[in-house]
Write a protein that holds these residues in place. Structure first.
Motif, mmCIF file in Angstrom:
data_model
loop_
_atom_site.group_PDB
_atom_site.id
_atom_site.type_symbol
_atom_site.label_atom_id
_atom_site.label_comp_id
_atom_site.label_asym_id
_atom_site.label_seq_id
_atom_site.Cartn_x
_atom_site.Cartn_y
_atom_site.Cartn_z
ATOM 1 N N LEU A 1 0.845 -1.183 0.000
ATOM 2 C CA LEU A 1 0.000 0.000 0.000
ATOM 3 C C LEU A 1 0.887 1.241 0.000
ATOM 4 O O LEU A 1 1.927 1.273 0.653
ATOM 5 C CB LEU A 1 -0.889 0.001 1.243
ATOM 6 C CG LEU A 1 -1.902 1.138 1.379
ATOM 7 C CD1 LEU A 1 -3.029 0.966 0.382
ATOM 8 C CD2 LEU A 1 -2.458 1.171 2.806
ATOM 9 N N GLU A 2 0.478 2.273 -0.735
ATOM 10 C CA GLU A 2 1.236 3.522 -0.787
ATOM 11 C C GLU A 2 0.411 4.660 -0.195
ATOM 12 O O GLU A 2 -0.826 4.609 -0.199
ATOM 13 C CB GLU A 2 1.587 3.868 -2.244
ATOM 14 C CG GLU A 2 2.525 2.880 -2.905
ATOM 15 C CD GLU A 2 2.752 3.179 -4.378
ATOM 16 O OE1 GLU A 2 3.566 2.494 -5.002
ATOM 17 O OE2 GLU A 2 2.116 4.129 -4.902
ATOM 18 N N PRO A 3 1.062 5.694 0.325
ATOM 19 C CA PRO A 3 0.329 6.855 0.840
ATOM 20 C C PRO A 3 -0.160 7.744 -0.297
ATOM 21 O O PRO A 3 0.358 7.695 -1.410
ATOM 22 C CB PRO A 3 1.376 7.574 1.690
ATOM 23 C CG PRO A 3 2.672 7.252 1.007
ATOM 24 C CD PRO A 3 2.523 5.849 0.486
ATOM 25 N N PHE A 4 -1.155 8.558 0.020
ATOM 26 C CA PHE A 4 -1.741 9.470 -0.967
ATOM 27 C C PHE A 4 -1.480 10.913 -0.544
ATOM 28 O O PHE A 4 -1.909 11.331 0.539
ATOM 29 C CB PHE A 4 -3.248 9.239 -1.093
ATOM 30 C CG PHE A 4 -3.912 10.090 -2.142
ATOM 31 C CD1 PHE A 4 -4.000 9.642 -3.444
ATOM 32 C CD2 PHE A 4 -4.429 11.334 -1.824
ATOM 33 C CE1 PHE A 4 -4.608 10.422 -4.420
ATOM 34 C CE2 PHE A 4 -5.027 12.126 -2.792
ATOM 35 C CZ PHE A 4 -5.117 11.669 -4.094
ATOM 36 N N PRO A 5 -0.769 11.697 -1.353
ATOM 37 C CA PRO A 5 -0.486 13.101 -0.981
ATOM 38 C C PRO A 5 -1.736 13.974 -1.090
ATOM 39 O O PRO A 5 -2.371 14.042 -2.141
ATOM 40 C CB PRO A 5 0.586 13.527 -1.994
ATOM 41 C CG PRO A 5 0.438 12.590 -3.149
ATOM 42 C CD PRO A 5 -0.137 11.320 -2.630
ATOM 43 N N ASP A 6 -2.074 14.646 -0.006
ATOM 44 C CA ASP A 6 -3.273 15.487 -0.010
ATOM 45 C C ASP A 6 -3.204 16.610 -1.035
ATOM 46 O O ASP A 6 -4.238 17.090 -1.509
ATOM 47 C CB ASP A 6 -3.494 16.078 1.385
ATOM 48 C CG ASP A 6 -3.944 15.026 2.389
ATOM 49 O OD1 ASP A 6 -4.369 13.931 1.963
ATOM 50 O OD2 ASP A 6 -3.859 15.289 3.602
ATOM 51 N N LEU A 7 -2.006 17.029 -1.391
ATOM 52 C CA LEU A 7 -1.868 18.121 -2.350
ATOM 53 C C LEU A 7 -2.446 17.754 -3.717
ATOM 54 O O LEU A 7 -2.706 18.632 -4.545
ATOM 55 C CB LEU A 7 -0.413 18.568 -2.480
ATOM 56 C CG LEU A 7 0.649 17.563 -2.948
ATOM 57 C CD1 LEU A 7 0.713 17.444 -4.455
ATOM 58 C CD2 LEU A 7 2.015 17.953 -2.398
ATOM 59 N N MET A 8 -2.674 16.465 -3.975
ATOM 60 C CA MET A 8 -3.222 16.055 -5.270
ATOM 61 C C MET A 8 -4.705 16.350 -5.385
ATOM 62 O O MET A 8 -5.267 16.284 -6.474
ATOM 63 C CB MET A 8 -2.966 14.577 -5.509
ATOM 64 C CG MET A 8 -1.501 14.225 -5.637
ATOM 65 S SD MET A 8 -1.192 12.745 -6.611
ATOM 66 C CE MET A 8 -1.618 13.303 -8.255
ATOM 67 N N LEU A 9 -5.348 16.685 -4.260
ATOM 68 C CA LEU A 9 -6.773 17.011 -4.304
ATOM 69 C C LEU A 9 -6.965 18.469 -4.692
ATOM 70 O O LEU A 9 -7.740 19.203 -4.081
ATOM 71 C CB LEU A 9 -7.432 16.723 -2.961
ATOM 72 C CG LEU A 9 -7.579 15.237 -2.628
ATOM 73 C CD1 LEU A 9 -8.053 15.061 -1.202
ATOM 74 C CD2 LEU A 9 -8.534 14.562 -3.590
ATOM 75 N N ASN A 10 -6.192 18.892 -5.677
ATOM 76 C CA ASN A 10 -6.305 20.250 -6.235
ATOM 77 C C ASN A 10 -6.138 21.339 -5.187
ATOM 78 O O ASN A 10 -6.670 22.440 -5.332
ATOM 79 C CB ASN A 10 -7.655 20.442 -6.940
ATOM 80 C CG ASN A 10 -7.826 19.490 -8.097
ATOM 81 O OD1 ASN A 10 -6.865 19.163 -8.785
ATOM 82 N ND2 ASN A 10 -9.043 19.034 -8.318
#
Length: 317
Positions: A100-109
């Motif tokens: 599993l990899e983390p998801f960067p919040d900055l990708m939510l525009n």
């Protein structure tokens, strides 16, 4: 607005959607790229019976389901076996495991409202639990409970009955309830307590102050380090791990605050023999009112650029 502009508007949330399905940021980005190509090729046939946003989600979900036919589920160390207790007996690598990899919040525009609105469905514990569901059941849960599609619309999309969708959703919810913590279990402390806890955590690690860390970790805290399959459960064992593995002394590491999966995170840089601070790991924290209850320390420096972070720094400034 042309197709490219429409797609750009929804790209961040489509990546988040594919990430929930696939458990990997890189796989999610590939899926969204494939979604765009399919949308571009099929745009002439788009009849407007649904919104273009729903149309994008249909394509993206189909791409993810196709991808899941040929891939194993994404794992976390605690899903592989019992915790370790000896920091000197760590298995360094698990072969043939997709992590599993983390998801960067900055990708939510960079939309704070979007981060808050999708926080629970993107939390690491939730995404890890989703990986235990069969692909179609995973799709049903995400489409119904995250995107709030009507059961009939999900049934039409998956070419099945509404009754089958509702049955699948019931089974999926039961499994998620078994695997993932309830909302109240990860209720973060209010500001300024939250801010103080994060500041104290960063300072304690930068100074290798284990006595301070002991006061910040909950009694049942756990520490996981993908791609290292060995994990530790409970404050005493976690502190033994840190005592053995965190090199003592100040000025040896830098913690840069970021956020992942709607959770606070720190990028670790460790000073090398060249006196340059090199990317080491990305720690995603679960905070409760009692303290830090979980740390996922992803020992994958290649993740740093996705978080807008350099892979090296010359100084602490």
């Amino acid at each position: 607005m042309n197709l490219e502009e429409e797609f750009a508007q929804y790209r961040g949330e489509l990546v988040a959607h594919c990430y929930r399905m696939l458990g990997s940021l890189h796989d999610a980005e590939d899926a969204v790229q494939e979604t765009y190509l399919r949308a571009w090729r099929g745009f002439a046939d788009f009849e407007g019976r649904s919104s273009i946003k729903t149309w994008f989600y249909r394509i993206a979900t189909r791409v993810c389901l196709n991808a899941l036919q040929h891939s194993s589920r994404r794992m976390v160390p605690s899903a592989l076996g019992a915790p370790g207790s000896d920091p000197n007996d760590i298995v360094r690598e698990a072969l043939e495991v997709s992590w599993l990899e983390p998801f960067p919040d900055l990708m939510l525009n960079a939309d704070p409202a979007a981060v808050v609105g999708t926080r629970q469905s993107l939390r690491l514990a939730m995404v890890a639990a989703l990986q235990h569901l069969p692909p179609r059941q995973r799709a049903v849960l995400v489409l119904r409970d995250v995107l709030a599609w009507p059961a009939g619309e999900v049934a039409e999309f998956l070419e099945t009955s509404t009754a089958a969708v509702n049955s699948s959703l019931q089974r999926a919810r039961a499994e998620i309830a078994r695997l993932a913590p309830a909302e109240e279990e990860f209720s973060e402390p209010e500001e300024p307590v939250r801010r103080a806890l994060l500041d104290q955590y960063a300072t304690a690690f930068e100074k290798a102050d284990l006595a301070a860390l002991e006061g910040l970790l909950t009694q049942d805290t756990r520490w996981e380090m993908p791609p290292i399959p060995t994990w530790f459960n409970g404050r005493a064992d976690v502190l033994r791990l840190l005592e053995a593995r965190v090199i003592k002394g100040e000025g040896l590491r830098i913690l840069v605050e970021t956020s992942a999966n709607g959770q606070p995170a720190f990028a670790w840089y460790v000073r090398g023999r060249d006196d340059v601070f090199h990317a080491h790991s990305l720690s995603v924290l679960t905070l409760t009112k009692a303290g830090v209850s979980s740390v996922f320390s992803f020992h994958q420096p290649e993740l740093f650029p996705s978080f807008g972070l350099p892979v090296s720094r010359l100084s602490t400034g």
